[in-house]
Write a protein that holds these residues in place. Structure first.
Motif, short mmCIF file in Angstrom:
data_model
loop_
_atom_site.label_atom_id
_atom_site.label_comp_id
_atom_site.label_asym_id
_atom_site.label_seq_id
_atom_site.Cartn_x
_atom_site.Cartn_y
_atom_site.Cartn_z
N GLN A 182 0.82 -1.20 0.00
CA GLN A 182 0.00 0.00 0.00
C GLN A 182 0.86 1.26 0.00
O GLN A 182 0.57 2.24 -0.69
CB GLN A 182 -0.93 0.00 1.22
CG GLN A 182 -1.97 -1.11 1.20
CD GLN A 182 -1.46 -2.40 1.84
OE1 GLN A 182 -0.26 -2.63 1.94
NE2 GLN A 182 -2.39 -3.23 2.28
N GLN A 183 1.95 1.23 0.79
CA GLN A 183 2.85 2.37 0.84
C GLN A 183 3.57 2.55 -0.49
O GLN A 183 3.73 3.67 -0.98
CB GLN A 183 3.87 2.19 1.98
CG GLN A 183 4.87 3.33 2.13
CD GLN A 183 4.24 4.62 2.64
OE1 GLN A 183 3.07 4.64 3.01
NE2 GLN A 183 5.01 5.69 2.65
N LEU A 184 4.01 1.45 -1.08
CA LEU A 184 4.72 1.55 -2.36
C LEU A 184 3.81 2.10 -3.46
O LEU A 184 4.29 2.79 -4.36
CB LEU A 184 5.27 0.18 -2.76
CG LEU A 184 6.50 -0.28 -1.96
CD1 LEU A 184 6.89 -1.70 -2.36
CD2 LEU A 184 7.67 0.66 -2.14
N TRP A 185 2.53 1.79 -3.40
CA TRP A 185 1.60 2.35 -4.37
C TRP A 185 1.65 3.88 -4.32
O TRP A 185 1.69 4.54 -5.37
CB TRP A 185 0.19 1.84 -4.06
CG TRP A 185 -0.87 2.28 -5.02
CD1 TRP A 185 -1.60 3.42 -4.98
CD2 TRP A 185 -1.29 1.59 -6.20
NE1 TRP A 185 -2.47 3.49 -6.04
CE2 TRP A 185 -2.30 2.37 -6.81
CE3 TRP A 185 -0.94 0.39 -6.80
CZ2 TRP A 185 -2.95 1.98 -7.98
CZ3 TRP A 185 -1.58 0.00 -7.96
CH2 TRP A 185 -2.56 0.79 -8.54
N LEU A 186 1.68 4.44 -3.10
CA LEU A 186 1.78 5.89 -2.95
C LEU A 186 3.15 6.40 -3.42
O LEU A 186 3.25 7.45 -4.05
CB LEU A 186 1.56 6.29 -1.49
CG LEU A 186 0.19 5.99 -0.87
CD1 LEU A 186 0.18 6.43 0.58
CD2 LEU A 186 -0.92 6.68 -1.66
N VAL A 187 4.19 5.65 -3.10
CA VAL A 187 5.55 6.04 -3.48
C VAL A 187 5.66 6.15 -5.00
O VAL A 187 6.24 7.11 -5.53
CB VAL A 187 6.58 5.03 -2.95
CG1 VAL A 187 7.97 5.31 -3.54
CG2 VAL A 187 6.65 5.09 -1.42
N PHE A 188 5.10 5.19 -5.72
CA PHE A 188 5.21 5.20 -7.18
C PHE A 188 4.45 6.38 -7.79
O PHE A 188 4.88 6.96 -8.80
CB PHE A 188 4.69 3.88 -7.76
CG PHE A 188 5.45 2.67 -7.29
CD1 PHE A 188 6.76 2.77 -6.87
CD2 PHE A 188 4.84 1.42 -7.25
CE1 PHE A 188 7.47 1.65 -6.43
CE2 PHE A 188 5.53 0.31 -6.82
CZ PHE A 188 6.84 0.42 -6.41
N GLN A 189 3.32 6.75 -7.18
CA GLN A 189 2.59 7.92 -7.65
C GLN A 189 3.41 9.19 -7.42
O GLN A 189 3.48 10.07 -8.30
CB GLN A 189 1.25 8.02 -6.91
CG GLN A 189 0.25 6.95 -7.31
CD GLN A 189 -1.06 7.07 -6.55
OE1 GLN A 189 -1.07 7.24 -5.33
NE2 GLN A 189 -2.16 7.00 -7.27
N GLU A 190 4.04 9.30 -6.25
CA GLU A 190 4.88 10.46 -5.95
C GLU A 190 6.10 10.49 -6.86
O GLU A 190 6.54 11.57 -7.29
CB GLU A 190 5.33 10.43 -4.48
CG GLU A 190 4.23 10.69 -3.48
CD GLU A 190 3.71 12.11 -3.56
OE1 GLU A 190 4.43 12.99 -4.07
OE2 GLU A 190 2.56 12.36 -3.12
#
Length: 293
Positions: A182-190
Motif C-alpha cells: 500500500q505504501q509503495l503504491w503511494l511512493v510510485f505515484q509520488e
C-alpha cells in the motif's frame, strides 16, 4: 489498475471423503499403466488441505507415501504437476527455490517470481520450510501507509536512479523490499509527480541484469499481481521456447489464490486464452493443465 476480483480455480470439494479418495488413488496407481484421468479428477478437484488429508489416509491404508508413489509411477510433466500439487504452499515454494539454486546454474527468474510476489507471512512460512534463515527474510511492512513518507521515499528512489552508487542502490532495495504494498503504491505515484517518469521506465534506464528484473517484478506485483503472473506465463510460453517449469510452478502456486483472475487478465491483455496458447505451444501438455484452467 487492478483487474477483476482475485479468484483461484481450485476450491474445496463438497462431500469430501479422504478415505474414498485414497482408495481410488491406490487403485489408479497400481500396475504398469496408471489411470491418469482418475488422478487428475481427484487431485485437481480438491484443495491443498484436502489433498494433504488424502495423503494421510493413503499412508494409513497402504503403509506407503503417496508422494513417493506418484514419483515412482509417473513421469515427465505429468509427474511434476501431480507431485507439486501434494506440497503445502510454503513447502512448494521452498522446493522450487531449492531446485532453482542447486547445481552450477541458478534459475534467477524462479527466485524473482517467488520472492517478489509473496507476502511477508508467506515468506516466513517458506523460510521455515527451507531453513534458510540467513537467505530468506520477511521484513516487508504490512498494510502501513504514510503519504508524507511516500514523498520522501520517492525522492530517494529518484536519487538512486540518478546516482547509481552502491549506497543509493542499497537504499533503493530497502524501500522496495521493506515498505508495504500500500505504501509503495503511494511512493510510485509520488515518483511520477517528482520525475515525470514511470518508475519501471526509470529502473529499466538506470539498472540492468537480474537486479533490474527483481526491482521491476516488485513494482509490477505491487500494481497488479495477477497481471504480473499473466505476463510471466506469456513470456514462459512465447519467449525462447516453451518453459514448462515456469508454467507448472505458476499454475500450482496460484491455483487457490488468483489463477482465475490471472486467466482473465491474460485473455484481456494478449487476446487469446491461456489454455489456447499452452495447447498450441505444447500439445502434449494439454492433459496436465486442462483441469486447472
Amino acid at each position: 489498475m487492478f483487474c477483476h476480483f482475485i479468484l483461484g480455480t481450485i476450491f474445496p470439494a463438497p462431500n469430501f471423503n479422504p478415505i474414498m479418495d485414497a482408495q481410488m488413488l491406490g487403485g489408479a496407481l497400481q500396475g504398469f499403466d496408471c489411470d491418469k484421468d482418475l488422478l487428475i479428477d481427484i487431485l485437481t478437484k480438491r484443495c491443498n488441505a484436502q489433498r494433504l488429508m488424502i495423503a494421510e489416509a493413503y499412508q494409513s491404508m497402504y503403509g506407503r507415501n503417496l508422494v513417493e508413489d506418484l514419483k515412482e509411477q509417473l513421469s515427465s510433466h505429468f509427474k511434476e504437476v501431480m507431485v507439486g500439487l501434494m506440497y503445502p504452499p510454503p513447502s512448494f515454494d521452498a522446493h522450487e527455490l531449492w531446485h532453482a539454486m542447486k547445481g552450477a546454474g541458478t534459475d534467477e527468474n524462479c527466485l524473482i517470481d517467488i520472492l517478489a510476489s509473496r507476502t511477508n507471512g508467506e515468506i516466513f512460512q517458506m523460510r521455515e520450510a527451507y531453513c534458510l534463515r540467513k537467505k530468506i527474510s520477511g521484513t516487508r511492512e504490512e498494510g502501513y501507509t504514510n503519504p508524507a513518507m511516500a514523498a520522501q521515499d520517492a525522492m530517494v528512489l529518484w536519487e538512486a536512479c540518478q546516482q547509481k552508487t552502491g549506497e543509493h542502490k542499497t537504499m533503493l532495495q530497502v524501500i522496495l523490499c521493506n515498505k508495504s504494498y500500500q505504501q509503495l503504491w503511494l511512493v510510485f505515484q509520488e515518483f511520477q509527480n517528482i520525475s515525470g517518469q514511470d518508475v519501471v521506465d526509470a529502473i529499466n534506464d538506470c539498472y540492468d541484469g537480474y537486479f533490474k528484473e527483481l526491482l521491476v517484478a516488485i513494482v509490477l506485483c505491487v500494481r497488479d499481481k495477477p497481471a504480473y503472473f499473466a505476463y510471466r506465463l506469456y513470456s514462459a510460453i512465447h519467449d525462447f521456447g516453451f518453459h514448462n517449469k515456469t508454467v507448472i510452478r505458476i499454475l500450482i502456486a496460484r491455483s487457490e489464490i488468483d489463477l482465475l483472475t490471472i486467466r482473465k487478465c491474460y485473455k484481456e491483455r494478449y487476446g487469446k486464452s491461456l489454455f489456447h496458447d499452452i495447447k498450441v505451444s505444447l500439445l502434449l501438455f494439454e492433459t496436465e493443465i486442462k483441469a486447472f484452467i
